[in-house]
Design a protein around this motif. Structure first.
Motif, short mmCIF file in Angstrom:
data_model
loop_
_atom_site.label_atom_id
_atom_site.label_comp_id
_atom_site.label_asym_id
_atom_site.label_seq_id
_atom_site.Cartn_x
_atom_site.Cartn_y
_atom_site.Cartn_z
N UNK A 1 34.91 12.99 108.46
CA UNK A 1 34.07 12.15 109.31
C UNK A 1 34.56 10.71 109.25
N UNK A 2 34.61 10.07 110.43
CA UNK A 2 35.13 8.71 110.54
C UNK A 2 34.11 7.84 111.27
N UNK A 3 34.07 6.58 110.91
CA UNK A 3 33.18 5.61 111.58
C UNK A 3 34.02 4.55 112.29
N UNK B 1 41.27 4.66 111.35
CA UNK B 1 40.88 4.54 112.76
C UNK B 1 41.87 5.23 113.68
N UNK B 2 41.35 5.86 114.71
CA UNK B 2 42.21 6.47 115.72
C UNK B 2 42.89 5.40 116.55
N UNK B 3 42.12 4.33 116.83
CA UNK B 3 42.65 3.20 117.60
C UNK B 3 42.54 1.94 116.75
N UNK B 4 43.67 1.29 116.56
CA UNK B 4 43.68 0.03 115.81
C UNK B 4 43.64 -1.11 116.81
N UNK B 5 42.56 -1.86 116.78
CA UNK B 5 42.35 -2.92 117.77
C UNK B 5 42.96 -4.24 117.27
N UNK C 1 35.45 1.70 119.94
CA UNK C 1 34.58 2.00 118.80
C UNK C 1 34.12 3.45 118.86
N UNK C 2 33.76 3.91 120.04
CA UNK C 2 33.28 5.30 120.19
C UNK C 2 34.37 6.29 119.84
N UNK C 3 35.61 6.00 120.23
CA UNK C 3 36.74 6.90 119.93
C UNK C 3 36.98 6.98 118.42
N UNK C 4 36.75 5.88 117.72
CA UNK C 4 36.96 5.88 116.26
C UNK C 4 35.84 6.61 115.52
N UNK C 5 34.66 6.72 116.15
CA UNK C 5 33.56 7.48 115.52
C UNK C 5 33.75 8.95 115.87
N UNK C 6 34.33 9.70 114.95
CA UNK C 6 34.72 11.06 115.28
C UNK C 6 34.68 11.96 114.06
N UNK C 7 34.74 13.29 114.29
CA UNK C 7 34.92 14.29 113.22
C UNK C 7 36.24 15.01 113.45
N UNK C 8 36.96 15.28 112.40
CA UNK C 8 38.22 16.04 112.48
C UNK C 8 38.07 17.31 111.65
N UNK C 9 38.79 18.34 112.08
CA UNK C 9 38.71 19.63 111.40
C UNK C 9 40.15 20.08 111.10
N UNK D 1 34.36 18.83 102.62
CA UNK D 1 33.96 17.70 103.47
C UNK D 1 34.38 16.40 102.82
N UNK D 2 34.73 15.44 103.64
CA UNK D 2 35.14 14.14 103.12
C UNK D 2 34.83 13.07 104.17
N UNK D 3 34.31 11.97 103.71
CA UNK D 3 34.05 10.84 104.58
C UNK D 3 35.12 9.79 104.42
N UNK D 4 35.75 9.38 105.52
CA UNK D 4 36.83 8.40 105.47
C UNK D 4 36.34 7.00 105.83
N UNK D 5 35.05 6.89 106.29
CA UNK D 5 34.57 5.58 106.72
C UNK D 5 35.43 5.04 107.84
N UNK D 6 35.84 3.79 107.69
CA UNK D 6 36.65 3.15 108.73
C UNK D 6 38.13 3.06 108.33
N UNK D 7 38.52 3.84 107.28
CA UNK D 7 39.88 3.69 106.71
C UNK D 7 40.97 4.31 107.57
#
Length: 627
Positions: free
Chosen positions: A555-557, A601-605, A615-623, A593-599
């Motif tokens: 999970x990513x924020x 990001x899919x998109x580096x602004x 921001x919405x793209x960076x809030x995501x779940x990966x499997x 399960x693991x939480x990555x927080x904001x470490x």
């Protein structure tokens, strides 16, 4: 072997150095280059232990099969200089360790040398159970220091090479022991060599003679003799081993001639003439050989000429030593090798003949005949199941007689693991054997050749499964209800998850992801909403379809809020998704399960100034698939 009959015969010209009290590196190196290994070892023991001194010291002991001393020298070499040691030294050190029965360390060094895992005790246990025959052995002489080897059939007698005429020949520099002569003998009912007689001076000279083979009428003899002159090969002066032919004239051996494919530039050795007299097999390090010695064959033409030597190819020959060929009338080739997997050093192998120069994959004859030292020169009387071979397992070369017996009833299953799409072998795959009740009986990790072997029991049902990370396991069932031996060849073809499913993809970094719609959570929440449940239900279907798949839920924020807040929130959201899957029947052991927080990001602004869409793209779940 402690003798040079399987490599090059070399002659020592340095004999006075040890009258001096001090030895220089130059003197020790001169002894080593002349292959006077006994004196070289004595010299190197007196010198400061540099990298080259330690390597040459280890080699000097190794080539004379003083394995305990070789291990000590190589051990010091690897302790101080392992990173710069040449790869071929890894091979010798591994075999020296195996020669002292230190298989754990020997296998570890050999694994580094060949690049895939070795487990010699396990291999020998499996191969011994699965070989067609077992062997009962008996030494053929009470004197264990005669240096007997090179045995062959000679009518109702045998011939062999030996040091028994030690007082009549000068010491040979390689091992400070006498030169070899050829002898004939009768084998007594209790397996002992009796009525031992040397061949005449026409055959036995002041050089080495060994490894005789005879025509069916016993009127033609081929044998080895070391060369008359030394030739410079690289930095060394050596005399090569050659094959000679002799004819029986009026009951005496005469007309000794060297075969035309013998040379002063390479050795040809261990001749074996087929019963029909049409083919002569031998070992050689001639140009074009795959390893230090390969097995070759020539045609013996009716006019007494010979064809060009033909290499038996990569199925038989490796980048190490293959020597001492012997063929039975049914076309089975027996030979010695330290290049094929075995117990360490030379082992005896067999291979069925497919054509003139083609043979089936060699089979190690197992631990009832092969030891951790050199075992070689196997010959067999097919009609009686009795034969002879040589070994230095007691410290010196000695001859043994054996009785060959059929192995107990075996139910053998073996096969390969391949990628279903590419058909490439998949070394590193795990293959498991289960009984009818589903209980795991045995598992193996396949090596470089992608193959596996299991020994089973009669009248039972079994299942085999092949596993490889990121692949769908393959399975096959079989039973052993047939009478007699059963050989089952299973081609286990496993399909990768990303070939099987469109939503599974392999990334450039090697990770394999299940790509689903994004899961959305309310602000500062982690409970599973209906939309999130729909996405997780797709994942649920994949996990139920592939019951051996293991995944990581990440999970990513976005980057808003503090690092700690985002890390805690992402951990809760990942854990919430995991619990949803568990509640719907997925074993918790398959999930992480693991939480990555904001470490991550899919998109580096730029300047961390993201748009709402970013921001919405960076809030995501990966499997991510783990297994």
């Amino acid at each position: 072997m402690k003798k040079i009959y399987y490599i090059l015969f070399v002659f020592c010209s340095i004999t006075t150095l040890f009258a001096q009290k001090k030895v220089s590196v130059k003197q020790a190196d001169a002894l080593f280059k002349s292959r006077s290994y006994v004196k070289a070892a004595e010299a190197y023991e007196q010198l400061p232990q540099s990298k080259q001194v330690l390597q040459n010291l280890g080699d000097s002991y190794y080539y004379n099969f003083q394995m305990t001393s070789a291990v000590k020298a190589y051990g010091q070499l690897f302790f101080s200089h392992k990173d710069s040691v040449k790869k071929d030294v890894f091979f010798r050190y591994a075999n020296a360790l195996k020669g002292t029965k230190d298989f754990d360390k020997g296998d570890a060094i050999m694994t580094e040398y060949i690049g895939f895992e070795q487990n010699t005790p396990k291999f020998m246990k499996n191969i011994t159970r699965n070989t067609p025959n077992s062997f009962k052995l008996q030494m053929m002489s009470k004197n264990k220091t005669n240096g007997d080897f090179g045995i062959s059939f000679y009518g109702d007698k045998v011939t062999f090479a030996s040091l028994r005429n030690g007082g009549e020949k000068n010491a040979y520099g390689w091992n400070d022991r006498p030169y070899l002569d050829l002898f004939s003998a009768t084998v007594s009912s209790d397996g002992q060599l009796t009525k031992v007689e040397p061949f005449s001076d026409v055959i036995n000279t002041k050089k080495h003679e060994s490894n005789a083979t005879f025509s069916a009428d016993l009127k033609t003899m081929y044998f080895n003799r070391s060369g008359e002159k030394q030739n410079k090969i690289g930095d060394e002066k050596v005399a090569m081993i050659k094959i000679y032919k002799a004819e029986l004239v009026n009951g005496k051996w005469a007309n000794v001639t060297m075969l035309p494919f013998s040379s002063d530039s390479y050795s040809v050795e261990h001749p074996f003439l087929t019963k029909d007299g049409k083919k002569l097999y031998f070992a050689s390090d001639m140009p074009g050989s795959l390893g230090s010695f390969d097995i070759y064959v020539v045609d013996v033409n009716e006019d007494g000429t010979y064809s060009q030597p033909r290499n038996l190819g990569e199925t038989i020959n490796t980048n190490q030593r293959e020597q001492f060929p012997f063929l039975t009338e049914d076309g089975t080739l027996y030979f010695a090798s330290d290049g094929h997997q075995g117990n360490g050093n030379l082992d005896v192998f067999m291979a069925m003949k497919l054509s003139d120069t083609e043979f089936d994959k060699p089979l190690n004859l197992g631990s009832t005949i092969n030891s951790e030292m050199d075992d070689f020169n196997f010959i067999l009387d097919e009609k009686t199941g009795k034969g002879y071979f040589a070994s230095n397992r007691t410290g010196d070369d000695n001859l043994y007689t054996f009785t060959q017996e059929e192995n107990k009833l075996q139910y053998l299953v073996e096969g390969e693991v391949r990628d279903m799409k590419s058909m490439q072998l998949l070394p590193g795959s795990t293959v498991k054997l289960f009984n009818e009740a589903g209980e795991l009986l045995e598992e193996v990790v396949v090596g470089k050749d992608g193959s596996f072997t299991f020994n089973t029991e009669p009248n039972k049902k079994y299942k085999i499964m092949a596993f490889k990370d990121f692949y769908i396991p393959a399975e096959a069932t079989f039973d052993t209800s047939q009478k007699g031996k059963v050989y089952i060849d299973l081609q286990m073809k496993v399909e990768s998850y990303y070939d099987a499913e469109d939503i599974i993809n392999k990334k450039d970094d090697g990770t394999v992801l299940i790509e689903l719609e994004n899961i959305y959570f309310d602000l500062d929440k982690w409970n599973i909403k209906p939309q999130a449940a729909e996405v997780l239900n797709v994942l649920l279907g994949i996990l139920k379809k592939y019951p051996y798949m293991e995944i990581e839920i990440g999970s990513h924020t976005d980057s808003r809020a503090s690092d700690m807040y985002n890390l805690r929130l992402s951990n809760k959201r990942a854990a919430s998704a995991l619990e949803y899957l568990v509640q719907n029947g997925i074993d918790r052991k398959r999930l992480r399960s693991i939480g990555y927080g904001e470490t991550k990001p899919l998109i580096i602004c730029p300047k961390n100034d993201c748009t709402e869409a970013e921001h919405a793209a960076n809030r995501r779940c990966t499997f991510m698939i783990l297994k």
